[in-house]
Scaffold this motif. Structure first.
Motif, short mmCIF file in Angstrom:
data_model
loop_
_atom_site.label_atom_id
_atom_site.label_comp_id
_atom_site.label_asym_id
_atom_site.label_seq_id
_atom_site.Cartn_x
_atom_site.Cartn_y
_atom_site.Cartn_z
N ASN A 193 -26.04 18.62 -16.99
CA ASN A 193 -24.79 18.95 -16.31
C ASN A 193 -24.77 20.47 -16.13
O ASN A 193 -24.16 21.21 -16.90
CB ASN A 193 -23.60 18.47 -17.15
CG ASN A 193 -22.32 18.43 -16.36
OD1 ASN A 193 -22.27 18.75 -15.18
ND2 ASN A 193 -21.25 18.01 -17.03
N ARG A 194 -25.48 20.95 -15.13
CA ARG A 194 -25.89 22.34 -15.04
C ARG A 194 -24.76 23.35 -15.06
O ARG A 194 -24.93 24.46 -15.56
CB ARG A 194 -26.74 22.54 -13.77
CG ARG A 194 -28.08 21.85 -13.84
CD ARG A 194 -29.00 22.52 -14.85
NE ARG A 194 -30.13 21.70 -15.20
CZ ARG A 194 -31.22 21.52 -14.43
NH1 ARG A 194 -31.30 22.13 -13.26
NH2 ARG A 194 -32.19 20.74 -14.84
N ASN A 195 -23.61 23.01 -14.51
CA ASN A 195 -22.53 23.98 -14.45
C ASN A 195 -21.48 23.77 -15.55
O ASN A 195 -20.41 24.36 -15.50
CB ASN A 195 -21.86 23.94 -13.07
CG ASN A 195 -22.85 24.07 -11.94
OD1 ASN A 195 -22.83 23.29 -11.00
ND2 ASN A 195 -23.76 25.04 -12.03
N ASN A 196 -21.83 22.95 -16.54
CA ASN A 196 -20.93 22.72 -17.67
C ASN A 196 -21.77 22.55 -18.95
O ASN A 196 -21.64 21.57 -19.67
CB ASN A 196 -20.06 21.49 -17.43
CG ASN A 196 -18.97 21.32 -18.45
OD1 ASN A 196 -18.56 22.28 -19.11
ND2 ASN A 196 -18.48 20.10 -18.60
N SER A 197 -22.64 23.52 -19.20
CA SER A 197 -23.56 23.43 -20.33
C SER A 197 -23.84 24.81 -20.90
O SER A 197 -24.19 25.73 -20.16
CB SER A 197 -24.88 22.77 -19.90
OG SER A 197 -25.83 22.82 -20.95
N VAL A 198 -23.67 24.95 -22.21
CA VAL A 198 -24.07 26.18 -22.91
C VAL A 198 -25.51 25.99 -23.36
O VAL A 198 -25.80 25.28 -24.32
CB VAL A 198 -23.15 26.46 -24.12
CG1 VAL A 198 -23.62 27.70 -24.87
CG2 VAL A 198 -21.71 26.63 -23.66
N ASP A 199 -26.44 26.61 -22.64
CA ASP A 199 -27.86 26.40 -22.87
C ASP A 199 -28.60 27.74 -22.88
O ASP A 199 -27.99 28.77 -23.21
CB ASP A 199 -28.43 25.42 -21.84
CG ASP A 199 -27.98 25.75 -20.41
OD1 ASP A 199 -27.94 26.96 -20.07
OD2 ASP A 199 -27.68 24.82 -19.64
N SER A 200 -29.87 27.74 -22.53
CA SER A 200 -30.65 28.98 -22.64
C SER A 200 -30.13 30.11 -21.77
O SER A 200 -30.45 31.28 -22.02
CB SER A 200 -32.12 28.70 -22.32
OG SER A 200 -32.75 28.03 -23.38
N ARG A 201 -29.33 29.79 -20.76
CA ARG A 201 -28.73 30.85 -19.95
C ARG A 201 -27.72 31.67 -20.75
O ARG A 201 -27.40 32.81 -20.39
CB ARG A 201 -28.06 30.24 -18.72
CG ARG A 201 -29.04 29.62 -17.72
CD ARG A 201 -28.32 28.80 -16.69
NE ARG A 201 -27.73 27.59 -17.27
CZ ARG A 201 -27.03 26.70 -16.56
NH1 ARG A 201 -26.83 26.90 -15.26
NH2 ARG A 201 -26.55 25.63 -17.16
N TYR A 202 -27.21 31.09 -21.83
CA TYR A 202 -26.19 31.73 -22.65
C TYR A 202 -26.69 32.09 -24.06
O TYR A 202 -26.29 33.11 -24.61
CB TYR A 202 -24.97 30.81 -22.79
CG TYR A 202 -24.31 30.48 -21.47
CD1 TYR A 202 -23.27 31.25 -20.98
CD2 TYR A 202 -24.74 29.39 -20.71
CE1 TYR A 202 -22.65 30.96 -19.77
CE2 TYR A 202 -24.14 29.09 -19.50
CZ TYR A 202 -23.10 29.86 -19.02
OH TYR A 202 -22.51 29.58 -17.82
N ILE A 203 -27.54 31.23 -24.63
CA ILE A 203 -27.96 31.43 -26.02
C ILE A 203 -29.39 31.96 -26.14
O ILE A 203 -29.84 32.28 -27.23
CB ILE A 203 -27.85 30.12 -26.82
CG1 ILE A 203 -28.80 29.06 -26.24
CG2 ILE A 203 -26.41 29.62 -26.83
CD1 ILE A 203 -28.87 27.79 -27.06
N GLY A 204 -30.10 32.04 -25.02
CA GLY A 204 -31.47 32.53 -25.05
C GLY A 204 -32.50 31.43 -25.24
O GLY A 204 -32.16 30.24 -25.36
#
Length: 224
Positions: free
Chosen positions: A176-187
Motif C-alpha cells: 500500500n505504497r502511499n500508506n506505509s512506513v517503510d524504507s522511505r522513512y526508516i531507512g
C-alpha cells in the motif's frame, strides 16, 4: 512457590520450549494496519518461518549461520532499524541493486517497472474517511505483485533518487505504497534485523467490521 514449581515443572518446561520455538523456529504475526493492502488485511494472522534466512541465538539478533537468501518479492517481518518496532513489508531491492522511484514508479537496475490491470478500490484512513484507491499489478526486478496507490495523499513519498543498496542491507516497501512506513522513512534494513519470511495466512477475521472469520483466507499462501 517451590512446591508449585515442582508440581507444575512439566507445564513450565513446555512454556519454556514453546517460547524458544517461537523465537528461533516459527512464529505468527498479526497484521495491525493496512500498509500491505491489498495482499494482507487487518485481522490476518500470518505464519512466519524464522529459519528461512538465518539461524539465530534465541531472543537475540545474533546470527549463528545463514540458511537462505532473501529474494525480491518476499514478504518479511523485521525489527525497524529506527525504533525496533516489528514490521512486515516486502523486499523490493537486494544488496547491490540500484533502485529509484519517480511518481510511484520503481526503477531497479536501470529497468523501469511495468504496471497493468488497474482496478478501483476504497481505502479507509483513520480521521480522514474513505479514499479512492487504485490497485495495480507491478512487475519489477523479476518479481510481480499487486500494489495499491492513493492518488489523493499529497504527503506520500512518491519519489527518491537512485541509490545502490549496500552489502547486507535490504530496501523494504509496503504494498500500500502511499500508506506505509517503510524504507522511505526508516531507512534500509540490515540482515541481522530480519526475523523471518511470512509464508501464509493462518487465520483471518474482519476486525474492522463484524469480527466474523474470513474463512476464504485461512491457509492462503503468500507470494508475489
Amino acid at each position: 512457590m517451590k512446591n508449585w514449581m515442582r508440581a507444575n515443572k512439566g507445564f513450565i518446561m513446555f512454556l519454556m520450549l514453546f517460547g524458544l520455538f517461537r523465537t528461533a523456529v516459527a512464529d505468527w504475526n498479526p497484521i495491525p494496519s493496512g500498509s500491505m493492502h491489498p495482499n494482507l488485511l487487518e485481522g490476518d494472522v500470518v505464519f512466519v518461518n524464522r529459519l528461512a534466512y538465518d539461524l539465530k541465538v534465541p531472543l537475540t539478533d545474533v546470527v549463528v549461520t545463514h540458511l537462505g537468501e532473501p529474494q525480491r518479492g518476499d514478504i518479511v517481518t523485521f525489527s525497524s532499524p529506527k525504533d525496533k518496532t516489528r514490521l512486515i513489508k516486502r523486499v523490493i531491492a537486494l544488496p547491490g541493486d540500484t533502485i529509484s522511484m519517480r511518481d510511484d514508479q520503481l526503477t531497479i537496475n536501470g529497468k523501469p517497472a511495468s504496471y497493468s490491470m488497474p482496478a478501483d478500490a476504497l481505502e479507509a484512513i483513520a480521521n480522514v474517511g474513505q479514499l479512492q484507491a487504485v490497485q495495480l499489478t507491478e512487475s519489477a526486478g523479476g518479481s510481480e505483485r499487486r500494489i495499491q496507490l492513493l492518488p489523493q495523499v499529497a504527503s506520500a513519498k512518491r519519489d527518491f533518487p537512485a541509490m545502490q543498496v549496500p552489502a547486507g542491507q535490504y530496501l523494504m516497501l509496503g504494498d500500500n505504497r502511499n500508506n506505509s512506513v517503510d524504507s522511505r522513512y526508516i531507512g534500509l534494513v540490515p540482515r541481522e534485523l530480519l526475523i523471518g519470511r511470512a509464508e501464509r495466512v493462518l487465520v483471518s477475521a474482519d476486525i474492522q467490521g463484524n469480527w466474523l472469520p474470513r474463512t476464504e483466507r485461512f491457509g492462503m499462501a503468500l507470494g508475489d
